[in-house]
Design an enzyme around this catalytic site. Structure first.
Site, short mmCIF file in Angstrom:
data_model
loop_
_atom_site.label_atom_id
_atom_site.label_comp_id
_atom_site.label_asym_id
_atom_site.label_seq_id
_atom_site.Cartn_x
_atom_site.Cartn_y
_atom_site.Cartn_z
N GLY A 15 1.02 -1.16 0.05
CA GLY A 15 0.01 -0.09 0.23
C GLY A 15 0.67 1.16 0.01
O GLY A 15 1.81 1.24 0.02
N GLU A 16 0.03 2.19 -0.07
CA GLU A 16 1.07 3.77 -0.26
C GLU A 16 0.30 4.75 0.97
O GLU A 16 -0.87 4.67 1.04
CB GLU A 16 0.57 4.36 -1.45
CG GLU A 16 1.47 5.68 -1.55
CD GLU A 16 1.02 6.20 -3.04
OE1 GLU A 16 1.61 7.37 -3.29
OE2 GLU A 16 0.17 5.81 -3.78
N GLY A 17 0.95 5.03 1.70
CA GLY A 17 0.86 6.04 2.96
C GLY A 17 1.14 7.73 2.50
O GLY A 17 1.64 7.80 1.25
N PHE A 58 3.74 9.11 3.68
CA PHE A 58 4.99 9.27 3.67
C PHE A 58 5.76 8.37 2.81
O PHE A 58 6.90 8.40 2.60
CB PHE A 58 5.58 9.26 5.02
CG PHE A 58 4.54 10.15 6.06
CD1 PHE A 58 4.71 11.17 5.92
CD2 PHE A 58 3.85 9.40 7.05
CE1 PHE A 58 4.12 11.98 6.78
CE2 PHE A 58 3.27 9.97 8.01
CZ PHE A 58 3.10 11.51 8.01
N LYS A 107 8.70 0.03 5.15
CA LYS A 107 8.05 1.24 5.00
C LYS A 107 9.20 2.15 4.52
O LYS A 107 10.33 2.34 5.11
CB LYS A 107 7.29 2.10 5.90
CG LYS A 107 6.56 3.44 5.44
CD LYS A 107 5.52 3.73 6.56
CE LYS A 107 5.96 4.15 7.71
NZ LYS A 107 4.81 4.91 8.84
N ASP A 130 -3.34 10.62 15.17
CA ASP A 130 -3.73 10.38 13.91
C ASP A 130 -4.60 9.07 13.78
O ASP A 130 -4.20 8.25 13.09
CB ASP A 130 -2.55 10.08 12.86
CG ASP A 130 -2.90 10.19 11.65
OD1 ASP A 130 -3.68 10.79 11.18
OD2 ASP A 130 -1.84 10.03 10.64
#
Length: 484
Positions: free
Chosen positions: A136-138, A140, A167, A262
């Protein structure tokens, strides 16, 4: 995330002879029978966007936060966007400043249990950050699945050793470096079953990577909003309870209390048994100590989850996390996103849409995800709605502590009084289906037409164009859910 072509090219690696042999073996084993041309183009597309993704940038603007939020994509909850804040000159001195240059040696507190990885080791472990391994993509950077030795940092063949999530970090901007530091410093010291375990890190030249335990069921966001099968009620309550335990640990049990800042569905990860663990501590802050009532900071977070007093003033407290928990609890109850502009006017903001039903005991069922089709506990849902209402109080001091929330949630996963067994709720559900069907067809019901709604059974798959996934099974069971 700034992964350039040189990152993907295995020929740029300069490692010793033994590691070169290991690399050859790992890559060859992984590519056998791969059929490279058959790789899903969607993953390559995501990987491409991952290469160009940007780090979060603080934003201080004049004007209202709502004006800023209108310009944000409300359906992308995988990124943590900065919230706009009206900042006066009197508050600037209280807001955290970004150092001109990273002082890694001074800022990095390495816990003894963390492993130190080299960049080449993580490159091998993830098969050169192959798109096939993209999880996945976050906000950061991208997260890739990899495999390392059980007790060391050596990469191993896929499917063996220890599965990890690696990550990467965006290179553009010092704020990304600060959040990388925060992640290492907090998760390196905070050990709890309800926090994702940080296994190790890599800091080499301008490379910043983090290595976590692999969470096989992914994020809560995916299960709630991106899967065809609705998440069953007991699992939803189990997730709420275990996530609450994570926040309670941070607020009340950690040696130095922490404000998470968050809390949202994309940062709640699930293990094989649907136990929730909090991830991404890049925005975490130390809680106020002594006689201090709050921490003054830039307003950062995701619009729709942030507490209103924090958005307005920049004053951060543990009760800010409690508000965010209330939003996530509403998402679990309703199956709706915190912000969704694809819905009709008046329903874009989940909290504002839900408020009229939060305080009315007899209308709480309107908040429950219709995809559950009555497969939820009446008592449990009533208690959960009341709890959400307390968490979402506009007055921060009226919100409960996380330990109280944990206590309130403890019995909910095991309650068996399903609404589908009640003739009253069968009638409500039948009326609700009729209203939705007529609304889609443009038919307007006369006042009072719902009063005589009779208890009916849900239409079968053959007679219904939008059949529930539940009806595909005589008795729906989630894979190996252990409700405790």
């Amino acid at each position: 995330m700034g992964l350039g072509p040189e990152t993907i090219d295995g020929n740029t690696m300069n490692v010793g002879t033994s590691k070169s042999k290991a690399r050859k073996q790992i890559l060859n084993d992984d590519e056998e029978g791969d059929g490279g041309e058959s790789r899903c183009w969607i993953k390559f597309r995501l990987f491409g966007s991952c290469l160009s993704s940007r780090s979060k940038v603080d934003s201080s603007v004049s004007g209202s936060s709502s004006q800023y939020a209108e310009s944000e994509s409300t359906n992308d909850t995988s990124r943590c966007q900065p919230l706009a804040q009206a900042v006066s000159s009197s508050t600037n001195s209280n807001i955290e400043s970004i150092p001109s240059t990273p002082k890694v040696d001074e800022e990095l507190r390495i816990a003894s249990q963390l492993r130190k990885f080299s960049y080449s080791e993580l490159k091998l472990a993830t098969r050169n950050f192959r798109p096939d391994n993209l999880l996945g993509e976050g906000g950061f950077g991208c997260v890739f699945k990899g495999w390392v030795n059980e007790n060391g940092s050596t990469p191993v063949k896929a499917g063996t050793g220890l599965a990890v999530a690696v990550k990467t970090l965006n290179h553009n901007g010092l704020q990304g470096h600060k959040e990388w530091l925060a992640e290492v410093n907090y998760l390196g010291e905070l050990i709890n079953p309800h926090l994702v375990k940080l296994i190790g890190y890599c800091i080499e030249d301008n490379q910043r990577l983090l290595v976590y335990e692999f969470m096989p069921r992914g994020s809560l966001e995916n299960h709630l909003f991106k899967r065809s099968l609705p998440l069953p009620w007991p699992i939803r309550m189990k997730v709420a309870l275990s996530a609450a335990k994570g926040l309670a640990f941070l607020h009340e049990e950690a040696e130095k209390p922490v404000i998470y800042r968050d809390f949202k569905t994309s940062n709640i990860l699930l293990d094989a048994d649907y136990n929730a663990k909090l991830s991404d501590f890049g925005l975490a802050k130390d809680a106020p100590e002594g006689d201090k009532t709050h921490v003054s900071t830039r307003v950062m977070g995701t619009y729709g989850y942030a507490a209103p007093e924090y958005v307005m003033t920049g004053h951060l407290t543990a009760k800010s996390d409690v508000y965010s928990f209330g939003v996530v609890l509403l998402e679990l109850l309703s199956g709706r996103r915190s912000m969704d502009k694809t819905r009709p006017n008046g329903e874009h903001n989940l909290v504002e849409w839900a408020r009229p039903y939060l305080g009315e005991r007899r209308r709480f069922y309107r908040l429950i995800d219709p995809r559950l089709e009555g497969r939820f506990s009446i008592k449990g849902s009533q208690r959960a709605v009341q709890l959400a209402a307390r968490c979402l109080s506009r007055e921060a001091k009226l919100r409960p502590q996380m330990s109280e929330i944990v206590e309130a949630l403890e019995p909910l996963p095991n309650l068996k009084d399903l609404a589908c067994s009640s003739s009253y709720f069968q009638a409500i559900y039948a009326a609700r289906v009729n209203v939705n069907t007529n609304a889609r067809s443009g038919v307007r019901l006369q006042p009072g037409s719902l009063k005589n709604a009779q208890p009916t059974r849900s239409p079968s798959i053959q007679n219904r164009s939008h059949a529930s996934p539940y009806n595909q099974f005589q008795s729906f069971q989630s894979p190996n859910p252990k409700i405790s």
